[in-house]
Design a protein around this motif. Structure first.
Motif, PDB file in Angstrom:
ATOM      1  N   ASN A   4       0.843  -1.188   0.000  1.00 49.23           N
ATOM      2  CA  ASN A   4       0.000   0.000   0.000  1.00 49.23           C
ATOM      3  C   ASN A   4       0.880   1.240   0.000  1.00 49.23           C
ATOM      4  O   ASN A   4       1.875   1.329   0.729  1.00 49.23           O
ATOM      5  N   LYS A   5       0.505   2.225  -0.810  1.00 47.42           N
ATOM      6  CA  LYS A   5       1.271   3.466  -0.912  1.00 47.42           C
ATOM      7  C   LYS A   5       0.770   4.472   0.115  1.00 47.42           C
ATOM      8  O   LYS A   5      -0.433   4.659   0.285  1.00 47.42           O
ATOM      9  N   VAL A   6       1.747   5.125   0.771  1.00 52.52           N
ATOM     10  CA  VAL A   6       1.431   6.029   1.876  1.00 52.52           C
ATOM     11  C   VAL A   6       2.117   7.375   1.662  1.00 52.52           C
ATOM     12  O   VAL A   6       3.256   7.440   1.203  1.00 52.52           O
ATOM     13  N   ILE A   7       1.394   8.447   2.011  1.00 51.67           N
ATOM     14  CA  ILE A   7       1.965   9.790   2.049  1.00 51.67           C
ATOM     15  C   ILE A   7       1.842  10.309   3.470  1.00 51.67           C
ATOM     16  O   ILE A   7       0.785  10.183   4.091  1.00 51.67           O
ATOM     17  N   ILE A  19       7.625   6.360  10.140  1.00 49.29           N
ATOM     18  CA  ILE A  19       8.191   6.004   8.835  1.00 49.29           C
ATOM     19  C   ILE A  19       9.022   4.730   8.928  1.00 49.29           C
ATOM     20  O   ILE A  19       8.914   3.832   8.086  1.00 49.29           O
ATOM     21  N   LYS A  20       9.857   4.640   9.956  1.00 51.59           N
ATOM     22  CA  LYS A  20      10.689   3.441  10.143  1.00 51.59           C
ATOM     23  C   LYS A  20       9.826   2.186  10.213  1.00 51.59           C
ATOM     24  O   LYS A  20      10.156   1.152   9.617  1.00 51.59           O
ATOM     25  N   ASN A  21       8.722   2.270  10.943  1.00 56.68           N
ATOM     26  CA  ASN A  21       7.852   1.120  11.132  1.00 56.68           C
ATOM     27  C   ASN A  21       7.059   0.787   9.874  1.00 56.68           C
ATOM     28  O   ASN A  21       6.924  -0.377   9.494  1.00 56.68           O
ATOM     29  N   LEU A  22       6.557   1.811   9.196  1.00 59.32           N
ATOM     30  CA  LEU A  22       5.717   1.588   8.020  1.00 59.32           C
ATOM     31  C   LEU A  22       6.499   1.017   6.840  1.00 59.32           C
ATOM     32  O   LEU A  22       5.958   0.271   6.024  1.00 59.32           O
ATOM     33  N   LYS A  23       7.776   1.383   6.739  1.00 61.78           N
ATOM     34  CA  LYS A  23       8.572   0.954   5.589  1.00 61.78           C
ATOM     35  C   LYS A  23       8.688  -0.569   5.468  1.00 61.78           C
ATOM     36  O   LYS A  23       8.994  -1.087   4.404  1.00 61.78           O
ATOM     37  N   LYS A  24       8.392  -1.268   6.565  1.00 59.65           N
ATOM     38  CA  LYS A  24       8.477  -2.728   6.545  1.00 59.65           C
ATOM     39  C   LYS A  24       7.350  -3.356   5.728  1.00 59.65           C
ATOM     40  O   LYS A  24       7.541  -4.385   5.085  1.00 59.65           O
ATOM     41  N   THR A  25       6.176  -2.739   5.765  1.00 65.49           N
ATOM     42  CA  THR A  25       5.002  -3.333   5.098  1.00 65.49           C
ATOM     43  C   THR A  25       4.276  -2.386   4.150  1.00 65.49           C
ATOM     44  O   THR A  25       3.368  -2.808   3.428  1.00 65.49           O
ATOM     45  N   PHE A  26       4.659  -1.101   4.138  1.00 63.52           N
ATOM     46  CA  PHE A  26       4.016  -0.122   3.266  1.00 63.52           C
ATOM     47  C   PHE A  26       5.079   0.599   2.441  1.00 63.52           C
ATOM     48  O   PHE A  26       6.261   0.580   2.778  1.00 63.52           O
ATOM     49  N   LYS A  27       4.646   1.240   1.388  1.00 68.90           N
ATOM     50  CA  LYS A  27       5.542   2.017   0.545  1.00 68.90           C
ATOM     51  C   LYS A  27       5.310   3.493   0.812  1.00 68.90           C
ATOM     52  O   LYS A  27       4.298   4.061   0.379  1.00 68.90           O
ATOM     53  N   VAL A  28       6.240   4.133   1.546  1.00 65.79           N
ATOM     54  CA  VAL A  28       6.119   5.560   1.842  1.00 65.79           C
ATOM     55  C   VAL A  28       6.647   6.327   0.628  1.00 65.79           C
ATOM     56  O   VAL A  28       7.845   6.354   0.356  1.00 65.79           O
ATOM     57  N   PRO A 166       3.731   4.233  16.425  1.00 65.27           N
ATOM     58  CA  PRO A 166       3.888   3.378  15.246  1.00 65.27           C
ATOM     59  C   PRO A 166       3.000   2.135  15.272  1.00 65.27           C
ATOM     60  O   PRO A 166       2.366   1.795  14.272  1.00 65.27           O
ATOM     61  N   LYS A 167       2.948   1.463  16.419  1.00 68.97           N
ATOM     62  CA  LYS A 167       2.112   0.269  16.538  1.00 68.97           C
ATOM     63  C   LYS A 167       0.631   0.624  16.418  1.00 68.97           C
ATOM     64  O   LYS A 167      -0.145  -0.088  15.766  1.00 68.97           O
ATOM     65  N   LEU A 168       0.240   1.738  17.030  1.00 69.44           N
ATOM     66  CA  LEU A 168      -1.153   2.166  16.974  1.00 69.44           C
ATOM     67  C   LEU A 168      -1.532   2.575  15.546  1.00 69.44           C
ATOM     68  O   LEU A 168      -2.640   2.288  15.079  1.00 69.44           O
ATOM     69  N   CYS A 169      -0.592   3.221  14.860  1.00 69.33           N
ATOM     70  CA  CYS A 169      -0.824   3.619  13.471  1.00 69.33           C
ATOM     71  C   CYS A 169      -1.041   2.401  12.584  1.00 69.33           C
ATOM     72  O   CYS A 169      -1.973   2.357  11.773  1.00 69.33           O
ATOM     73  N   LEU A 170      -0.174   1.407  12.738  1.00 69.92           N
ATOM     74  CA  LEU A 170      -0.287   0.185  11.946  1.00 69.92           C
ATOM     75  C   LEU A 170      -1.611  -0.522  12.214  1.00 69.92           C
ATOM     76  O   LEU A 170      -2.274  -1.027  11.294  1.00 69.92           O
TER      77      LEU A 170
END
Length: 262
Positions: A4-7, A19-28, A166-170
């Motif tokens: 999934n693409k994220v802005i 950002i560090k956390n999302l980069k594992k499963t999302f495309k920033v 980060p965990k709550l965001c995910l």
């Protein structure tokens, strides 16, 4: 499976761990900030990710077209202090969400972490809201309660929540993908708090109780608007003892008084 693409919209250090956390499963794909509010330290950290940076301004036609071209699944507001135009939020195919440092619906608006301390809350809440055209106007997706100690100051609390967001965001993103039911609150239940400024850091020892004074000092960051008092036209900063001690400093009852000619 495509990511999934994220802005991410940010002018706050809250975004770094996100950002560090999302980069594992999302495309920033893009980071959006406000040029005058983006301090050098945050800009340095953001540049490490090698993600394009754009700025929200008065004329956002190019920014709108850039985001439209990316065709994001999500837009995430992580410590962003300006209202994002609705037409930009609508470009998120799945959802636009806001990482909010307050409990819904009683702590909406600005400086909510500070106000929770001032109001002597025993627990502080962080939330993730679905965004709409209003400030913190969307439904609640998920929240987390954080117990705070009596010796927690605003800076230590911010460090705690920056590790928890980060965990709550995910969790919120996954719930939006799976269309989990959200919690809606009527306007009459919503309480909005204003943005604090440097004048709010002036301590009134005469008209405040000891507890009120202590909580006021805890809510003031020495890096932004430190607590202060004025005696005989001399301004004294009230700091924690861990601050660097200078020759003109005075220590009284666990606080550091820094004298400044006013």
């Amino acid at each position: 499976m495509l990511k999934n693409k994220v802005i991410i919209f940010t002018n706050n250090e809250r975004s770094i761990n996100i950002i560090k956390n999302l980069k594992k499963t999302f495309k920033v794909k893009l980071i959006v900030s406000i040029k005058k509010n983006l301090n050098k330290k945050l800009l340095f950290e953001i540049k490490k990710f090698k993600i394009p940076i754009r700025y929200l301004g008065k004329n956002n036609k190019k920014l709108y077209n850039d985001i439209k071209f990316i065709n994001p699944n999500f837009i995430i507001c992580a410590g962003f202090t300006k209202l994002i135009p609705k037409k930009i939020l609508d470009l998120a195919n799945i959802s636009a969400i806001n990482l909010h440092g307050g409990r819904v619906p009683s702590y909406l608006g600005a400086s909510t972490l500070n106000w929770q301390i001032i109001n002597n809350e025993k627990n502080i809440y962080i939330s993730v809201l679905k965004m709409n055209s209003e400030i913190d106007g969307g439904p609640l997706i998920v929240e987390k309660k954080i117990k705070i100690r009596k010796d927690d100051y605003i800076d230590s609390i911010k460090k705690k929540i920056n590790l928890l967001f980060p965990k709550l965001c995910l969790m919120a993103l996954k719930q939006q993908i799976n269309k989990v039911k959200m919690t809606y609150y009527p306007m009459k239940q919503k309480i909005y708090w204003r943005q604090r400024n440097k004048n709010d850091s002036k301590i009134d020892f005469i008209n405040s109780s000891l507890l009120e004074t202590y909580n006021q000092i805890r809510a003031c960051s020495p890096h932004e608007y430190p607590a202060f008092m004025i005696i005989k036209n001399i301004k004294y900063l009230l700091l924690k003892p861990k601050s660097k001690i200078l020759n003109q400093d005075i220590q009284i009852k666990g606080l550091l008084l820094r004298k400044i000619v006013y």
